[in-house]
Design an enzyme around this catalytic site. Structure first.
Site, mmCIF file in Angstrom:
data_model
loop_
_atom_site.group_PDB
_atom_site.id
_atom_site.type_symbol
_atom_site.label_atom_id
_atom_site.label_comp_id
_atom_site.label_asym_id
_atom_site.label_seq_id
_atom_site.Cartn_x
_atom_site.Cartn_y
_atom_site.Cartn_z
ATOM 1 N N SER A 161 0.801 -1.215 0.000
ATOM 2 C CA SER A 161 0.000 0.000 0.000
ATOM 3 C C SER A 161 0.841 1.275 0.000
ATOM 4 C CB SER A 161 -0.902 0.007 1.232
ATOM 5 O OG SER A 161 -0.111 -0.125 2.382
ATOM 6 N N LYS A 200 3.678 10.523 2.733
ATOM 7 C CA LYS A 200 3.718 11.481 1.620
ATOM 8 C C LYS A 200 4.568 12.691 1.991
ATOM 9 C CE LYS A 200 0.257 9.803 -1.081
ATOM 10 N NZ LYS A 200 0.100 8.585 -0.263
#
Lengths: 246, 246
Positions: A161, A200
DNA sequence: TTTGACATCGAACATTTGTTCGTGTACAAT
DNA sequence: ATTGTACACGAACAAATGTTCGATGTCAAA
């Protein structure tokens, strides 16, 4: 080849290493020209430039500004580590103890708190004294000069993921414990509404948060500020032991 | 007041003492003018004269004849006498030595041969004694128990061309030097026809080679056996220092 | 596209540092 | 007393070493 901040970082480290080795070997520090020769830079001003950077970070000291008067501070020794095959017997300074002690700190044992999965929050213990069952050894030199081992922890990635963050199944991600990051730093982010953890690059814009995947071929993600996001830690390094198959 | 050979003798000793103390204090040797000031002689030539005497007696060494490059030989230390707390230092140092040694065994310095770019062969030196510009410290525990440091080398990735291998711009890839790999191991592969270097999981099938990207969302690449492929090394680890931005 | 910060280079320059040289002084042996 | 040698001085010089400066290239942000 500028802007290769990585390359420069290595050169800075190499300078410190050279300073230590040269001093060990000759009993006195090198000149900037000798340093330049060592790191393949034949501009004395460039070496000065590096030296200034190192002094700003208190890794070296050349307050004297005399010839052959560069000293490596304890922090500098710590950054590089101590090279034992050098004959230390001749050296008998008071800073020897510091140096030896810091050599042991070359390797940082970083606690591995568990597994990171996209669909769950980070398994971070509230109790800071929580004893993890595993640790990972990491060379101290992998980290920035101001990093401290106490703030760091690691998680193992499970599943694909995190692929958009260029992180594989099985990778070990090393975090620094902090609840805010500067724009452009990679963070582990928990998004309340979605109930997901994601890695991120984080940007706080005027009206929204922007999450930028490490994979440059992927689109940024925009999150309105009313949504609840929580920064769990800053990503400082990724270590991947490449296995067979897949 | 010449001929006071006694006075000179005292001055010579004082010089050695000063050399030792100065080095202890500043981390680098003094200049002849500084020495002169210390012994109340403001003729540099006179200091040189003394220094020559000391060197004749092998009490000091200044073979370099550079600035601030005077070293005190063991005989010089002996002349002055060791301060007692030195022995303590040495002793403590011995105690720590084991720990240092083991710490360093656990830390491997891996040579970084250069930069890996998709469009070029790996910059592997034929000459095994080639001195790399930089090295990277890696915890020994990152590798398998049979791994040996001599076989390993590292390259820094430049550009986004290895993204399909889940490897970022700036990542450091650690290879094991070998020309064949088992099926399912990740290798650096040079494809003659395409003139490219690529990092893929390698499979030798009956009629073709199959190159499988690390990113599971990507397709395998099939290469007929007539094409020339060359395995440059096996990928054993990837280390990523996460920088700001991107 | 332009701009600015950063990284880089090499050469000119300034300073520090070591060496040489001419001279002087004391003293022991002649 | 004369003389040669060891010790001593400081100025001039030469070499080394550090600093400054203008120019260039790169990259990211504006």
């Amino acid at each position: 080849m500028p802007r290769t901040s990585n390359a420069m970082d290595r050169r800075l480290k190499k300078i410190i290493q050279f300073l230590i080795e040269y001093q060990e070997k000759n009993g006195y520090p090198p000149t900037i020209r000798e340093i330049g020769r060592e790191i393949n830079v034949n501009s004395t001003s460039q070496v000065t430039y590096y030296l200034n950077k190192l002094e700003e970070d208190s890794l070296i000291d050349r307050s004297g500004h005399l010839s052959r008067s560069i000293r490596v501070n304890p922090a500098g020794y710590e950054l590089i580590g101590f090279n034992p095959d050098e004959d230390i017997v001749v050296e008998k300074h008071e800073n020897l103890l510091d140096r030896v002690a810091s050599a042991v700190e070359n390797l940082w044992k970083i606690p591995v708190y568990g597994v990171i999965v996209a669909s769950e929050p980070l398994p971070m213990p509230d109790d800071p004294t929580f004893a993890p069952d595993t640790t990972i050894d990491v060379a101290r030199s992998l980290f920035g000069i101001n990093e401290k081992p106490g703030n760091l922890f690691a998680l193992e990635v499970s599943g694909d993921s995190m692929i958009d963050a260029m992180i594989n199944d099985g990778d070990t991600v090393i975090f620094k414990r902090q609840e805010t990051v500067n724009n452009g730093e990679m963070a582990a982010i928990w998004i309340d509404d979605d109930n997901t953890t994601t890695l991120k690059y984080f940007y706080r814009e005027d009206d929204y948060y922007r999450l930028k995947p490490a994979n440059p071929t992927m689109q940024d993600i925009i999150i309105p500020k009313r949504k609840n996001v929580r920064i769990m830690g800053k990503v400082v390094a990724v270590v991947r032991q490449v296995q067979s198959a897949a």
